[in-house]
Design a protein around this motif. Sequence first.
Motif, PDB file in Angstrom:
ATOM      1  N   GLY A  75      -2.234  -7.793   6.990  1.00 41.00           N
ATOM      2  CA  GLY A  75      -3.433  -7.045   6.623  1.00 41.00           C
ATOM      3  C   GLY A  75      -4.238  -7.842   5.613  1.00 41.00           C
ATOM      4  O   GLY A  75      -4.174  -9.070   5.593  1.00 41.00           O
ATOM      5  N   SER A  76      -4.995  -7.153   4.763  1.00 39.32           N
ATOM      6  CA  SER A  76      -5.751  -7.849   3.722  1.00 39.32           C
ATOM      7  C   SER A  76      -4.768  -8.441   2.726  1.00 39.32           C
ATOM      8  O   SER A  76      -3.723  -7.851   2.450  1.00 39.32           O
ATOM      9  N   CYS A  77      -5.100  -9.604   2.176  1.00 36.51           N
ATOM     10  CA  CYS A  77      -4.127 -10.275   1.307  1.00 36.51           C
ATOM     11  C   CYS A  77      -4.800 -11.148   0.254  1.00 36.51           C
ATOM     12  O   CYS A  77      -4.619 -12.358   0.243  1.00 36.51           O
ATOM     13  N   GLY A  78      -5.513 -10.508  -0.645  1.00 40.01           N
ATOM     14  CA  GLY A  78      -6.075 -11.219  -1.788  1.00 40.01           C
ATOM     15  C   GLY A  78      -5.084 -11.223  -2.944  1.00 40.01           C
ATOM     16  O   GLY A  78      -4.062 -10.536  -2.906  1.00 40.01           O
ATOM     17  N   PRO A  79      -5.385 -11.988  -3.995  1.00 41.54           N
ATOM     18  CA  PRO A  79      -4.450 -12.146  -5.109  1.00 41.54           C
ATOM     19  C   PRO A  79      -4.389 -10.914  -6.016  1.00 41.54           C
ATOM     20  O   PRO A  79      -5.371 -10.185  -6.153  1.00 41.54           O
ATOM     21  N   GLY A 126     -10.385 -12.666  -5.953  1.00 44.06           N
ATOM     22  CA  GLY A 126      -9.898 -11.298  -5.930  1.00 44.06           C
ATOM     23  C   GLY A 126     -10.892 -10.389  -5.222  1.00 44.06           C
ATOM     24  O   GLY A 126     -12.103 -10.591  -5.310  1.00 44.06           O
ATOM     25  N   GLY A 127     -10.378  -9.407  -4.508  1.00 43.61           N
ATOM     26  CA  GLY A 127     -11.259  -8.468  -3.814  1.00 43.61           C
ATOM     27  C   GLY A 127     -11.872  -9.041  -2.555  1.00 43.61           C
ATOM     28  O   GLY A 127     -12.863  -8.521  -2.049  1.00 43.61           O
ATOM     29  N   ALA A 128     -11.280 -10.144  -2.058  1.00 45.09           N
ATOM     30  CA  ALA A 128     -11.750 -10.726  -0.792  1.00 45.09           C
ATOM     31  C   ALA A 128     -10.577 -10.802   0.184  1.00 45.09           C
ATOM     32  O   ALA A 128     -10.412 -11.776   0.919  1.00 45.09           O
ATOM     33  N   GLY A 129      -9.766  -9.770   0.188  1.00 43.96           N
ATOM     34  CA  GLY A 129      -8.518  -9.770   0.954  1.00 43.96           C
ATOM     35  C   GLY A 129      -8.694  -9.846   2.461  1.00 43.96           C
ATOM     36  O   GLY A 129      -7.861 -10.435   3.160  1.00 43.96           O
ATOM     37  N   ALA A 130      -9.756  -9.251   2.962  1.00 46.62           N
ATOM     38  CA  ALA A 130      -9.998  -9.300   4.413  1.00 46.62           C
ATOM     39  C   ALA A 130     -10.354 -10.725   4.818  1.00 46.62           C
ATOM     40  O   ALA A 130      -9.868 -11.249   5.820  1.00 46.62           O
ATOM     41  N   LEU A 131     -11.176 -11.358   4.001  1.00 43.41           N
ATOM     42  CA  LEU A 131     -11.606 -12.744   4.263  1.00 43.41           C
ATOM     43  C   LEU A 131     -10.419 -13.708   4.187  1.00 43.41           C
ATOM     44  O   LEU A 131     -10.222 -14.539   5.077  1.00 43.41           O
ATOM     45  N   SER A 133      -7.329 -13.116   4.596  1.00 49.50           N
ATOM     46  CA  SER A 133      -6.333 -12.875   5.647  1.00 49.50           C
ATOM     47  C   SER A 133      -6.638 -13.684   6.910  1.00 49.50           C
ATOM     48  O   SER A 133      -5.738 -13.929   7.718  1.00 49.50           O
TER      49      SER A 133
ATOM     50  N   ASN B  53     -16.711 -10.981   2.966  1.00 50.68           N
ATOM     51  CA  ASN B  53     -15.543 -10.098   3.010  1.00 50.68           C
ATOM     52  C   ASN B  53     -15.949  -8.669   3.408  1.00 50.68           C
ATOM     53  O   ASN B  53     -15.291  -8.025   4.230  1.00 50.68           O
ATOM     54  N   LEU B  56     -16.792  -8.568   7.091  1.00 52.57           N
ATOM     55  CA  LEU B  56     -15.564  -8.691   7.881  1.00 52.57           C
ATOM     56  C   LEU B  56     -14.759  -7.393   7.864  1.00 52.57           C
ATOM     57  O   LEU B  56     -14.205  -6.963   8.881  1.00 52.57           O
ATOM     58  N   GLN B  66      -6.589  -5.711  -0.546  1.00 52.32           N
ATOM     59  CA  GLN B  66      -5.226  -5.280  -0.200  1.00 52.32           C
ATOM     60  C   GLN B  66      -4.751  -4.178  -1.136  1.00 52.32           C
ATOM     61  O   GLN B  66      -3.913  -3.367  -0.762  1.00 52.32           O
TER      62      GLN B  66
END
Lengths: 185, 278
Positions: A75-79, A126-131, A133, B53, B56, B66
């Motif tokens: 899934g989404s996976c930002g820091p 941070g907060g760019a987890g979709a990107l 991924s 983001n 997307l 996440q």
Amino acid sequence: MATHNLTTPLTDEVVMTLKSGDMVFLTGTIYTARDAAHKRLIEALDAGSPLPFEIKGALIYYVGPSPAPPGRPIGSCGPTTSYRMDTFAPRLHALGLKASIGKGKRSDEVKAAMQKYKAVYLGATGGAGALLSQCVTEAKVIAYEELGPEAIRELTVEKFPLLVINDAYGGELYTTPRLDLAGYE
Amino acid sequence: MRTILAKDISDKVAAMCMEANRKLPEDVLDKFAACHAEEEGAAKEVFRQLLENAKLSEETGLPLCQDCGLAIFFVEMGNDVHVEGGTPRQAIDEGMIRGYKDGYLRKSACDPFTRKNTGDNAPAIVHVDIVPGDGFKIIMMAKGGGSENMSRVTMLSPAQGWKGIKEFVVRRVAEAGPNPCPPTIIGIGIGGTFEVAPMLAKKALIRAIGEPHPDPAIDKLEKELVETLNKLNIGPMGLGGKYTTLDVKINVAPCHLASLPLAVNVQCHSARHKEVEL
């Protein structure tokens, strides 16, 4: 500021070419671990048990991904914010951890450990987890499955975009807040 | 008396949990675009990534972040409403659990001591206000842990006044630095009691970016703080730049003669919230 296309695992020689502010596109294998997984890793070391992955040359990504929807590896996976892992990081660097990936400030102890053991701290947005991924091609849980999002996963990444925040020379990319400009000492 | 079925509330809540986590409010997206145009270098690149983001996330259904947060609900329930088939709280919990499961959203709730994940993001954090009429309004916030950790409550002395409030806020934001995913939105609660101030601060975060406070005197203070905070040069993700904060929102309430309660609730740039009416 240079751009580096790096593949894992990292060697001391490669780490020493990195300077704070450099861009890194990372390809290869990285391991996810955040709060609960770090506690387990340290407990394993205390008990004299082997770690669930080879720590020498490794990179740990501070992340708790969202569940993988059908057809996607992750899934989404930002820091996540890194300071919570500060108490654990020096010991892992001493064992050969070459980089951690996260966001936010590190303690003086972690910065000193990175200089001593030749390691770097890399920042992802941070907060760019979709990107982010989109750069993960494979993901599998390799330890502590019962921790759910906090389980340790082995991720295969391709051109994962990062910035060198702290290098092995004591350099740092983060700005010091300008309290003086805001009217304070 | 108007009857609302608990099931209808649950359905709405399930849908809004997914939507809030996949689509940023328009005011946030507009602000990102404006900041992207103004910033340079690394700061500009952060906004480029955030805009990409957001696009997307909307296209793929992957959550924006996440950390899908603890799910916070502010409910305004009309005095002439009867909920049938369960309490409003039960209905919201049920819908939240379904939304987080079906939407492949991360479950982030755990026991404070054992740290064991509750597995379904429950309990939802529900604040209910009874208001006149027969309306039923729900505001949902997906609030991540990173920015929440940077929030603070303090009890100032009345003599410290605005000067003391401003200094506390500026020093808090400076100390938080890159940790809460700046540029942040700063919700500030001034007044009330020890528990009221943070509620004021949290609710302040719901007001849209750029929407002025109805009281011109408070509006002026908000603008003053935005200007001061943006001088700190923390910038997007701590990389320096014009935008350390996207906006400051203040809510005030009367307080005790002896007190000046102050709460600073930090919101990351991924300011996810959604409002529905039944």
